[in-house]
Design a protein around this motif. Structure first.
Motif, PDB file in Angstrom:
ATOM      1  N   ILE A 100       2.738  -8.840   2.247  1.00 39.93           N
ATOM      2  CA  ILE A 100       1.703  -7.882   2.631  1.00 39.93           C
ATOM      3  C   ILE A 100       0.604  -8.664   3.336  1.00 39.93           C
ATOM      4  CG2 ILE A 100      -0.002  -6.205   1.866  1.00 39.93           C
ATOM      5  CD1 ILE A 100       1.727  -5.516  -0.478  1.00 39.93           C
ATOM      6  N   PRO A 101       0.344  -8.361   4.607  1.00 37.57           N
ATOM      7  CA  PRO A 101      -0.742  -9.051   5.312  1.00 37.57           C
ATOM      8  C   PRO A 101      -2.078  -8.811   4.599  1.00 37.57           C
ATOM      9  CG  PRO A 101       0.633  -7.828   6.847  1.00 37.57           C
ATOM     10  CD  PRO A 101       1.052  -7.415   5.469  1.00 37.57           C
ATOM     11  N   PRO A 102      -2.966  -9.802   4.620  1.00 34.83           N
ATOM     12  CA  PRO A 102      -4.253  -9.645   3.938  1.00 34.83           C
ATOM     13  C   PRO A 102      -5.014  -8.378   4.346  1.00 34.83           C
ATOM     14  CG  PRO A 102      -3.971 -11.920   4.608  1.00 34.83           C
ATOM     15  CD  PRO A 102      -2.822 -11.139   5.206  1.00 34.83           C
ATOM     16  N   ALA A 103      -5.054  -8.068   5.627  1.00 30.09           N
ATOM     17  CA  ALA A 103      -5.799  -6.878   6.071  1.00 30.09           C
ATOM     18  C   ALA A 103      -5.168  -5.594   5.536  1.00 30.09           C
ATOM     19  CB  ALA A 103      -5.876  -6.836   7.592  1.00 30.09           C
ATOM     20  N   THR A 104      -3.853  -5.560   5.431  1.00 27.99           N
ATOM     21  CA  THR A 104      -3.166  -4.380   4.892  1.00 27.99           C
ATOM     22  C   THR A 104      -3.486  -4.224   3.407  1.00 27.99           C
ATOM     23  OG1 THR A 104      -1.392  -4.588   6.513  1.00 27.99           O
ATOM     24  CG2 THR A 104      -0.911  -3.292   4.545  1.00 27.99           C
ATOM     25  N   LEU A 105      -3.463  -5.334   2.666  1.00 28.09           N
ATOM     26  CA  LEU A 105      -3.779  -5.263   1.240  1.00 28.09           C
ATOM     27  C   LEU A 105      -5.217  -4.798   1.029  1.00 28.09           C
ATOM     28  CD1 LEU A 105      -2.792  -5.795  -1.659  1.00 28.09           C
ATOM     29  CD2 LEU A 105      -3.772  -8.095  -1.435  1.00 28.09           C
ATOM     30  N   LYS A 106      -6.139  -5.332   1.816  1.00 28.43           N
ATOM     31  CA  LYS A 106      -7.548  -4.938   1.699  1.00 28.43           C
ATOM     32  C   LYS A 106      -7.736  -3.462   2.051  1.00 28.43           C
ATOM     33  CE  LYS A 106      -9.264  -9.564   2.638  1.00 28.43           C
ATOM     34  NZ  LYS A 106     -10.091 -10.407   3.490  1.00 28.43           N
ATOM     35  N   ALA A 107      -7.055  -3.008   3.094  1.00 26.72           N
ATOM     36  CA  ALA A 107      -7.169  -1.608   3.494  1.00 26.72           C
ATOM     37  C   ALA A 107      -6.576  -0.684   2.431  1.00 26.72           C
ATOM     38  CB  ALA A 107      -6.484  -1.385   4.842  1.00 26.72           C
ATOM     39  N   TYR A 108      -5.484  -1.107   1.811  1.00 23.35           N
ATOM     40  CA  TYR A 108      -4.895  -0.311   0.725  1.00 23.35           C
ATOM     41  C   TYR A 108      -5.878  -0.225  -0.439  1.00 23.35           C
ATOM     42  CZ  TYR A 108      -2.143   0.863  -3.378  1.00 23.35           C
ATOM     43  OH  TYR A 108      -1.690   1.449  -4.545  1.00 23.35           O
ATOM     44  N   ALA A 109      -6.451  -1.341  -0.820  1.00 22.19           N
ATOM     45  CA  ALA A 109      -7.329  -1.386  -1.987  1.00 22.19           C
ATOM     46  C   ALA A 109      -8.671  -0.702  -1.762  1.00 22.19           C
ATOM     47  CB  ALA A 109      -7.554  -2.843  -2.404  1.00 22.19           C
ATOM     48  N   THR A 110      -9.253  -0.897  -0.570  1.00 15.85           N
ATOM     49  CA  THR A 110     -10.641  -0.470  -0.360  1.00 15.85           C
ATOM     50  C   THR A 110     -10.839   0.547   0.761  1.00 15.85           C
ATOM     51  OG1 THR A 110     -11.192  -2.157   1.285  1.00 15.85           O
ATOM     52  CG2 THR A 110     -11.389  -2.791  -1.056  1.00 15.85           C
ATOM     53  N   GLY A 111      -9.833   0.685   1.623  1.00 15.78           N
ATOM     54  CA  GLY A 111      -9.992   1.544   2.794  1.00 15.78           C
ATOM     55  C   GLY A 111     -10.460   0.777   4.014  1.00 15.78           C
ATOM     56  N   LYS A 112     -10.794  -0.501   3.848  1.00 11.16           N
ATOM     57  CA  LYS A 112     -11.269  -1.330   4.961  1.00 11.16           C
ATOM     58  C   LYS A 112     -10.474  -2.627   5.017  1.00 11.16           C
ATOM     59  CE  LYS A 112     -15.907   0.503   4.840  1.00 11.16           C
ATOM     60  NZ  LYS A 112     -17.323   0.236   4.853  1.00 11.16           N
ATOM     61  N   GLY A 113      -9.897  -2.910   6.174  1.00 10.30           N
ATOM     62  CA  GLY A 113      -9.073  -4.096   6.344  1.00 10.30           C
ATOM     63  C   GLY A 113      -9.833  -5.400   6.342  1.00 10.30           C
ATOM     64  N   ASN A 114     -11.160  -5.323   6.431  1.00  8.44           N
ATOM     65  CA  ASN A 114     -11.974  -6.548   6.414  1.00  8.44           C
ATOM     66  C   ASN A 114     -12.821  -6.647   5.144  1.00  8.44           C
ATOM     67  OD1 ASN A 114     -13.789  -4.519   6.921  1.00  8.44           O
ATOM     68  ND2 ASN A 114     -14.799  -5.540   8.634  1.00  8.44           N
ATOM     69  N   ALA A 115     -12.393  -5.982   4.078  1.00  7.08           N
ATOM     70  CA  ALA A 115     -13.148  -5.985   2.823  1.00  7.08           C
ATOM     71  C   ALA A 115     -13.275  -7.409   2.280  1.00  7.08           C
ATOM     72  CB  ALA A 115     -12.454  -5.101   1.796  1.00  7.08           C
ATOM     73  N   ASP A 116     -14.401  -7.661   1.622  1.00  6.41           N
ATOM     74  CA  ASP A 116     -14.596  -8.992   1.033  1.00  6.41           C
ATOM     75  C   ASP A 116     -14.112  -8.998  -0.426  1.00  6.41           C
ATOM     76  OD1 ASP A 116     -16.596  -7.714  -0.447  1.00  6.41           O
ATOM     77  OD2 ASP A 116     -18.237  -8.673   0.649  1.00  6.41           O
ATOM     78  N   LYS A 117     -14.229 -10.150  -1.058  1.00  4.37           N
ATOM     79  CA  LYS A 117     -13.760 -10.327  -2.429  1.00  4.37           C
ATOM     80  C   LYS A 117     -14.474  -9.383  -3.404  1.00  4.37           C
ATOM     81  CE  LYS A 117     -12.958 -15.250  -1.504  1.00  4.37           C
ATOM     82  NZ  LYS A 117     -11.651 -15.117  -1.011  1.00  4.37           N
ATOM     83  N   THR A 118     -15.740  -9.165  -3.192  1.00  6.75           N
ATOM     84  CA  THR A 118     -16.499  -8.275  -4.069  1.00  6.75           C
ATOM     85  C   THR A 118     -15.989  -6.847  -3.966  1.00  6.75           C
ATOM     86  OG1 THR A 118     -18.459  -9.686  -3.879  1.00  6.75           O
ATOM     87  CG2 THR A 118     -18.814  -7.423  -4.631  1.00  6.75           C
TER      88      THR A 118
END
Length: 177
Positions: A100-118
């Motif tokens: 899973i590419p990092p941006a895809t995982l972030k978008a799945y989790a938060t709705g934003k592909g550039n989400a930070d750790k927080t």
């Protein structure tokens, strides 16, 4: 229907996050003074997680989900070596895996592909009521949750737009049990 046994791996040469099939997370760290032996250490720990469940002790692993490497970083060569070594171990165990590419995982989790750790940690607390010792464990848990969702057995509900991000992942066929 049996819940698939998913292992989530947030690979790193310094601190690899792991989410076991039962949802327990941990991080194993390496020391730079050990050089390339750190790669062997990581591979050995992944092998141990895959071995759990063989010989009648537990249920094993049906699928491993790995966060894809960031190729535009100064550590790209090293993380590429870690990924290659871990994938060889997965092949040794005949265990299917998905990236899973990092941006895809972030978008799945938060709705934003550039989400930070927080933002990832807040999303985990909001959706699953979970807090983690570090961001490596948080990412590993999100990898496991994403796979369960993609396989039709989510642990919690997600907005449809965020779930749709998982369609970008090349999911292998999963053998259960």
């Amino acid at each position: 229907m049996t819940t698939p046994r998913i292992l989530g791996l947030d690979l790193s040469i310094t601190a690899t996050g792991v989410c076991l099939p039962d949802g327990i997370t941990h991080t194993f760290t390496t020391n730079a003074k050990h050089g390339d032996r750190r790669i062997q250490y990581i591979v050995d720990h992944v092998g141990a997680a895959l071995s759990e469940g063989r010989d009648g002790i537990g249920d094993g692993v049906d699928l491993v989900v790995i966060e894809g490497p960031v190729v535009r970083s100064s550590a790209a060569v090293t993380i590429g070596m870690v990924h290659g070594a871990v994938r060889l171990r997965l092949l040794d165990f005949d265990t299917p895996y998905a990236l899973i590419p990092p941006a895809t995982l972030k978008a799945y989790a938060t709705g934003k592909g550039n989400a930070d750790k927080t933002a990832m940690a807040i999303a985990a607390l909001k959706r699953a009521g979970r807090e983690f010792a570090d961001d490596n464990q948080c990412d590993a848990a999100w990898l496991r949750w994403a796979a369960l969702d993609a396989l039709g057995q989510p642990e919690f509900s997600m907005p449809a737009a965020q779930r749709a991000r998982l369609a970008k992942v090349a999911w292998p066929e999963v053998r259960r049990g």
